[in-house]
Design an enzyme around this catalytic site. Sequence first.
Site, PDB file in Angstrom:
ATOM      1  N   ILE A 199      79.205  55.158  38.354  1.00 58.07           N
ATOM      2  CA  ILE A 199      80.403  54.585  38.967  1.00 58.07           C
ATOM      3  C   ILE A 199      81.506  55.634  39.089  1.00 58.07           C
ATOM      4  O   ILE A 199      82.083  55.842  40.157  1.00 58.07           O
ATOM      5  CB  ILE A 199      80.900  53.363  38.171  1.00 58.07           C
ATOM      6  N   VAL A 287      80.370  49.310  31.168  1.00 63.23           N
ATOM      7  CA  VAL A 287      80.593  47.882  31.395  1.00 63.23           C
ATOM      8  C   VAL A 287      80.257  47.098  30.141  1.00 63.23           C
ATOM      9  O   VAL A 287      79.578  47.597  29.243  1.00 63.23           O
ATOM     10  CB  VAL A 287      79.756  47.361  32.584  1.00 63.23           C
ATOM     11  N   HIS A 459      55.141  66.825  57.713  1.00 61.10           N
ATOM     12  CA  HIS A 459      55.989  67.987  57.987  1.00 61.10           C
ATOM     13  C   HIS A 459      56.659  67.826  59.345  1.00 61.10           C
ATOM     14  O   HIS A 459      56.008  67.422  60.300  1.00 61.10           O
ATOM     15  CB  HIS A 459      55.147  69.260  57.981  1.00 61.10           C
TER      16      HIS A 459
END
Length: 480
Positions: A199, A287, A459
């Site tokens: 965050i 958190v 590729h």
Amino acid sequence: MADNYDVIIIGSGPGGYIAAIRSAQLGFKTAIVEREHLAGICSNWGCIPTKALLRSAEIFHYAEHAKSYGLTLEGTIKPDLKGIVDRSRGIAQRMNNGVGFLMKKNKVDVIWGEAKITKPGEIVVGKSSKKPMEPMGPIPKGTKGEGTYTAKHIVIATGARPRALPGIEPDGKLIWTYFEAMVPQEMPKSLLVMGSGAIGIEFASFYRTMGVDVTVVEIMPQIMPVEDAEISTWAKKQLEKQGMKILLETKVTKVEKGANSVTATVEGKDGKTQTITADRMISAVGVQCNTENLGLETVGVKVDRGAIVIDEFCRTNVPGIYAIGDVAGPPMLAHKAEHEAVICMEKIAGLHVHPMDKLKIPGCTYCSPQVASVGLTEAKAKEQGKDIRVGRFQFVANGKAVALGEDQGLVKTIFDKKTGQLLGAHMVGAEVTELIQGFVVAMNLETTEEELMHTIFPHPTLSETMKESVLDAYGRVLNA
């Protein structure tokens, strides 16, 4: 008389709404309770709207560097903050509406309000005790309201919220959480970010790209502490090249608020202090689980270090009560919550279910450059006493990366030397959050180095760096 269901889910974030859909698919009469925003934090205030902000920053970066791509842009290119925020909020509302549609499609009843478990098999829904984040859309049509509801199975999916440090509590004006950082009224000239997890570093990256003077303070020895140290160091160098200031092994000890700025006192590991003044500060120190006001104490659900304790099938210690997602502890990731939702519902239905292997949960950080990983870091593998091979391949030797103008990146793979088992994969660079799933699939299929080396990668693609990293682990790299 109470409405009766087979399954009631409390919380409609990624874990909750996926649980509701899978429950309905399995034939259960299902309801979901929400008190604020359908789709939860992820779609409304987290994963999705932040990616919208970062996309705007990315486009702005390319516009500023148009000459590098042989283009001339006339006039001034500058951020329209209101337009950037409005786009992000519009996308969040679109996600919100989408979950509402999915509930109707799957015949899941939506109950609006705050749920409390009064006893096993019963909840009472009342008015929310939480002030909703603004802007908040109207309550969806056709929802049920306050009252008593019963169900054989109650699934708690109430998520988490920003953690606040004592004395440095966010005030919504000068000290922000990710909520305020997502909807700034004006662009600050300077920003202090406390914490460099996903965050913190994503917001630091967004604001720095927008031209803000950004300083990141991290108490650990590396940014993005859960990542492989080599990848973290690589990312740090790239962020610093962009002008970001990063202070490691440093903590914020005090914050003083001015009229329109904050002054933080920070202390390094040597004990020396300095002050940093910035227009705004983001507190991104993790958190904490939303376990309050659920009645957990009443019914005796066990909580440890703030998280609901569950077994490998998301069952709590109280029969008929389950928990999934952030509220059940780390890793705090939307895709972990979604997978737990499916495990939980299928176990309830009596299906044969494989428990989740947390080592195979990928992690992604959407800063610039992006960072992605799965499995053991090199340090963790050595700590566990494993004899390992490590492969590395840089983007600078990949044709597609050079053509994109994104040649700064690294892919690192870790193998068990004896068995060839892929133990971990770690990446930094353009679009690695899209590449990591290849290694996640490989780990889930128990793919060995031999099978990866014999897989044809198209590729030119960035994915070729993945194969080259595997080859490098065994001394067979081709393009470096």
